[in-house]
Design an enzyme around this catalytic site. Structure first.
Site, PDB file in Angstrom:
ATOM      1  N   GLY A  25       0.840  -1.240  -0.010  1.00  0.00           N
ATOM      2  CA  GLY A  25       0.098   0.205   0.070  1.00  0.00           C
ATOM      3  C   GLY A  25       0.804   1.272  -0.160  1.00  0.00           C
ATOM      4  CB  VAL A  26       0.042   4.562  -0.109  1.00  0.00           C
ATOM      5  CG1 VAL A  26       0.409   5.926  -0.240  1.00  0.00           C
ATOM      6  CG2 VAL A  26      -0.260   4.026  -1.411  1.00  0.00           C
ATOM      7  CG  ASP A 139      12.620 -10.760   8.350  1.00  0.00           C
ATOM      8  OD1 ASP A 139      13.990 -10.999   7.960  1.00  0.00           O
ATOM      9  OD2 ASP A 139      11.862 -10.246   7.707  1.00  0.00           O
TER      10      ASP A 139
END
Length: 506
Positions: A25-26, A139
């Site tokens: 997305g943004v 991660d």
């Protein structure tokens, strides 16, 4: 066109500009008009297009709601969707950090020993807390560690995190492990052992610390075999005892048939580094996971003498197995949608109570907030795609939010002892990229959010960073040519920053 003119919680935020765009997305920088604080708002598009991605988002929101620590990034709010069963997008409001550790390392080639020590200390404090909850991050890498110019670090991106339960089959627990290879523990490169431990995160922290010391990744493997070659080039071939416990026949055969390698002294690899730092690094990078220290044991290392006080560093009880029952089930799209909606309600207490009582969402309470955001993001994205820096059309406010000047000491650490305060102060005095003038520093200090040093009362020198311009973490008068636009690397940095959500510290 005006924005936020109708009744709805979206009117609390004044969007400024797009600061990043990625596959999810943004991300837009915004101002919370209630507090004057700058925040980042991430719009996650089509959350349920792929169930696996939706589960990752659910996992991250849930994990970080439960992990509340000063060294973990903070979520401020999640906007309530217009409907319970048909929403597709999510708007997440989180604290705006200035950069990430990857950018800090790239922009600062002469970090001091004080920087090295304080960075590692914060990472281990966060890891001590995370592991006490029985959570493995899985991660950890520099791009998943956010940074401010006052040297504050926060771990983010828990989308691959897992909660370890004693009765969880390890084969199910680790089948989807896809973390970044360069920071992956050797036992994960070849499925060496039947049961994994928090030592996988300790290895990643060791790789990150080595990169802080040298400015370069320690083990930039091209593939799994090359990764193991690089690791054994430095550490030497593992002992026969370690080799005998490797359950993967191919990995065991490869390492057994490898030409005998002798370890390279860390003092030869890391020139001019603090001997105490190298001694701890050797422990963090032990090939055999049973030889690595826990985060708590590492914090007790002599390297941290003078700034570490273990009794003050928080831990927590293991998270409830009930919270992650979904990890054991095959979920449909509707299942995940309902669980994400339930997580969103954690940020809407009144609605949560109605939900628990079995009542339906009262949609007229928030009739248009998300719709307003959709139009505003569309406006910003249109300009962003043309390479323009755009500020959205918006109404004029009679009174703008008050400027705020934050203390130079993180509010979450006000109970720190004098030793740590002196250490932090010493580090801050060594930072790079001072403001051009005292007058310019005065003008800018009030605009810095959350934890940025008040230049008026305590002039200090900042870390350089290749961070995004919208974050205003870099003193604007000192911008270099690379900071005038948003490069592809910066888009990735901002996207990864924004993809990480945690619950607001109460």
């Amino acid at each position: 066109m005006e924005f936020f003119t109708e009744y709805g919680e979206a009117s609390q935020y004044q969007i400024q500009e797009v600061v990043g765009k990625g596959s999810y997305g943004v991300v837009a920088a915004a101002v919370d008009t209630h507090t004057g604080e700058r925040v980042a708002i991430k719009k996650i598009n089509d959350v349920f297009e792929h169930v696996s991605d939706a589960i990752r988002i659910l996992r991250e929101i849930k994990v970080l709601r439960l992990l509340r620590h000063p060294d973990i990034v903070v979520i401020k709010h999640i906007m309530l969707p217009p409907t319970r069963r048909e929403f597709r997008d999510i708007y997440v409001v989180f604290e705006l950090m200035e950069s990430d550790l990857h950018q800090v390392i790239e922009a600062n080639h002469d970090l001091s020993p004080e920087h090295h020590r304080f960075f590692l200390y914060q990472l281990l404090c966060a890891l001590k807390y995370i592991h006490s909850a029985n959570v493995f991050h899985r991660d950890l890498k520099p791009k998943n560690i956010l940074a401010n110019s006052d040297c504050k670090l926060k771990i983010c991106d828990f989308g691959l995190a897992r909660v370890a339960f004693n009765d969880s089959p390890s084969t199910i627990f680790w089948t989807d492990y896809v973390a970044t290879r360069w920071y992956r523990a050797p036992e994960l490169c070849g499925s060496f052992f039947s049961k994994y431990t928090p030592a996988i995160d300790i290895w990643s922290i060791g790789c990150i610390f080595a990169e802080i010391l040298t400015g370069r990744p320690l083990f930039p493997g091209r593939n799994v075999v090359h990764q193991l070659d690089l690791i054994t080039d430095l550490l030497g071939t593992p002992s026969s005892e370690t080799l005998s416990r490797i359950r993967n026949e191919n990995a065991r055969g490869y390492l057994t048939g490898m030409q005998r390698k002798h370890p390279i002294p860390f003092s030869h690899k890391f020139h001019n580094a603090d001997p105490l730092a190298l001694r701890l690094l050797e422990r963090l990078l032990a090939f055999d996971p049973k030889d690595r220290p826990t985060a708590e044991e590492a914090l007790a290392d002599p390297y941290f003498r003078g700034i570490s006080k273990l009794s003050r560093e928080p831990s927590r009880l293991p998270v409830s197995k009930f919270e992650f029952e979904f990890e054991r089930r095959k979920l449909t799209k509707d299942d995940v949608r309902e669980m994400i909606y339930r997580e969103i309600l954690e940020y809407h207490p009144q609605m949560l109570q109605e939900y628990i009582r079995g009542g339906e969402q009262i949609s007229f309470l928030y009739p248009s907030g998300v719709d307003r955001f959709k139009r505003q993001f569309a406006h910003l994205e249109e300009n962003y795609s043309r390479g323009e820096r755009s500020t959205p059309l918006r109404r004029q406010h009679a009174s703008l939010p008050r400027e705020r000047v934050c203390s130079s000491v993180d509010s979450n650490n006000q109970d720190s002892d004098n030793e740590e305060r002196r250490a932090i102060s010493s580090i801050a005095r060594t930072m790079i990229s001072p403001p051009r003038s005292q007058e310019k520093g005065k003008n800018r200090a009030s605009a810095y959010p959350n934890g940025i040093i008040n230049l008026n009362s305590n002039p200090k020198i900042y870390l350089k960073s290749a961070s995004i311009s919208a974050s205003t973490c870099i003193i604007r008068g000192n911008k270099g040519p690379k900071e005038n636009g948003i490069s592809e690397d910066m888009e990735e940095v901002v996207y990864e920053l924004s993809d990480n959500v945690t619950r607001m510290l109460s």
